[in-house]
Motif scaffolding. Structure first.
Motif, mmCIF file in Angstrom:
data_model
loop_
_atom_site.group_PDB
_atom_site.id
_atom_site.type_symbol
_atom_site.label_atom_id
_atom_site.label_comp_id
_atom_site.label_asym_id
_atom_site.label_seq_id
_atom_site.Cartn_x
_atom_site.Cartn_y
_atom_site.Cartn_z
ATOM 1 N N GLY A 1 63.789 30.672 26.087
ATOM 2 C CA GLY A 1 63.874 32.120 26.218
ATOM 3 C C GLY A 1 62.728 32.824 25.504
ATOM 4 O O GLY A 1 62.146 33.781 26.030
ATOM 5 N N ILE A 2 62.383 32.332 24.315
ATOM 6 C CA ILE A 2 61.258 32.919 23.576
ATOM 7 C C ILE A 2 59.955 32.693 24.338
ATOM 8 O O ILE A 2 59.124 33.604 24.461
ATOM 9 C CB ILE A 2 61.171 32.306 22.163
ATOM 10 N N ALA A 3 59.771 31.470 24.854
ATOM 11 C CA ALA A 3 58.539 31.155 25.597
ATOM 12 C C ALA A 3 58.393 32.032 26.834
ATOM 13 O O ALA A 3 57.307 32.538 27.126
ATOM 14 C CB ALA A 3 58.530 29.675 25.979
ATOM 15 N N VAL A 4 59.485 32.238 27.555
ATOM 16 C CA VAL A 4 59.430 33.067 28.762
ATOM 17 C C VAL A 4 59.164 34.519 28.393
ATOM 18 O O VAL A 4 58.376 35.217 29.057
ATOM 19 C CB VAL A 4 60.742 32.941 29.565
ATOM 20 N N LEU A 5 59.794 34.999 27.319
ATOM 21 C CA LEU A 5 59.625 36.394 26.909
ATOM 22 C C LEU A 5 58.184 36.694 26.518
ATOM 23 O O LEU A 5 57.595 37.685 26.986
ATOM 24 C CB LEU A 5 60.567 36.710 25.748
#
Length: 400
Positions: A57-61
């Motif tokens: 989720g952090i990587a996508v954000l």
């Protein structure tokens, strides 16, 4: 049987990249979608959601903040890596079989190079891709030519360099997972010989590092990442003073590290595309040196600087941090950095997901063993187990 068929299709498109079409300059990787046809994989994703949802989720954000296309590629890589882990755990892995097919077909190309050169070109990736997809054929390059008096071929990959990278990544993945056999090692060696390129040297670096793997594992992955960047930056800055000795190969792979010191601050923080790079920085000798490569590929540089240029400094640094803090140990992240040194770490082409598989495998193997142990039913009491197997009470040993 159905799950096995899905696995065969995935690994076919995964290892034979020219089987995937291209629309408006964007390759549509069919193997990204195939895993979702397997209900078992969907259950696997659901059961492991807690372990990977936060870092992904952090990587996508942060990718969305830098470039929406990068976010799509991050999700695509995640799907591929998840399916690679799933098939490895469930015994559905078909990587060996399809890599063998690739090497055997490459051997045909290699022999025909000397027997019937025109036919070998007809069986090259460019013509095969056009035969399959016509105007929607994926970009490829039949760069068959001799190195050290021997030709190099590409199998079902885009070109010889990508085939070599796929071979090295597959071989390293086998060693890390403990699935390498003597026959497959021989097969990989043959493939690397007939597809020799600069990517092949990663195999030699891996062989040199492997005896030191226990020591390197004790180093935190973030420290390895910083050391890797620092070393390549020092080499790149030095070579840039001599315009990389007029080698576009070294300029394309290392020029990005030198560019971080020559670019304007706003272009580093906000990112820069290939068109603006040429328009604004063509006066730099090494940018002029690789201008043709930049225009042909439509990307700026190779390696980690490619992500900085595309996403901007802060988004790229956070993405690198996610990779470093989720990697299993210092040794596997070093292998990951070496395998992805010629492309961006958000490239979806097959050898990059394999590099991520290597990066996460030790931690996943430990988690998988623990999960299986938790799912295993508790041992039954011996008399009950004996009775359930039809053993009569008089035949059971008597206790005092």
């Amino acid at each position: 049987m159905y799950a096995r068929m899905i696995s065969v299709l995935f690994y076919m498109f995964f290892t034979c990249v020219i089987f995937n079409p291209q629309v408006s300059g964007v390759t549509l990787y069919i193997y990204v979608l195939i895993p979702f046809l397997d209900p078992g994989f969907l259950r696997f994703v659901g059961s492991t959601f807690r372990k990977w949802s936060t870092p992904l989720g952090i990587a996508v954000l942060v990718s969305l903040m830098g470039s929406p296309s990068v976010a799509v590629r991050v999700l695509s890589i995640a799907a591929c890596v998840g399916y690679l882990l799933y098939t490895s755990e469930r015994g559905l892995d078909c990587l060996h079989q399809w890599m063998t097919i690739n090497v055997l077909f490459a051997l045909v190309q290699f022999v025909l190079f000397y027997v019937d050169y025109d036919l070998s070109i007809q069986l090259g990736p460019n013509n095969l891709s056009k035969m399959l997809w016509g105007d929607y054929a994926t970009d490829s390059n039949t760069n068959f030519y001799e190195i050290f008096y021997f030709s190099r071929v590409a199998g079902f990959s885009r070109e010889a360099g990508f085939f070599s990278s796929l071979l090295v990544a597959s071989f390293v993945a086998d060693v890390v997972r403990g699935t390498a056999s003597r026959k497959m090692i021989l097969m990989y060696c043959i493939g690397l010989f007939i597809s020799f390129s600069k990517s092949s040297f990663v195999f030699l670096i891996f062989a040199a590092l492997y005896p030191m793997r226990k020591r390197i594992r004790t180093v935190h992955p973030l420290v390895v990442l910083i050391a890797f960047i620092a070393c390549l930056t020092l080499v790149a800055v030095y070579l840039a003073r001599f315009n990389f000795f007029y080698s576009d190969t070294f300029g394309h792979r290392l020029g990005g590290y030198a560019f971080m010191f020559d670019a304007r601050l706003e272009d580093i923080v906000g990112g820069i595309n290939a068109h603006d790079l040429i328009a604004n920085y063509r006066y730099l000798p090494y940018v002029h040196l690789i201008e043709r490569d930049i225009q042909g590929a439509g990307v700026t540089f190779a390696g980690l600087p490619a992500n900085v240029a595309e996403m901007g400094l802060f988004s790229a640094l956070i993405l690198f941090g996610v990779i470093a803090f989720t990697a299993s140990d210092g040794f596997v992240i070093l292998l990951f950095l070496l395998l992805t040194a010629t492309v961006s770490v958000t490239t979806v082409t097959s050898f990059v997901p394999l590099a991520y598989l290597i990066c996460y495998w030790p931690r996943f193997a430990a988690y998988s063993a623990k999960r299986r142990a938790a799912e295993r039913p508790p041992p039954r009491l011996w008399p009950y187990g004996a009775a359930s197997r039809g053993i009569s009470r008089q035949n059971m040993p008597q206790t005092e």
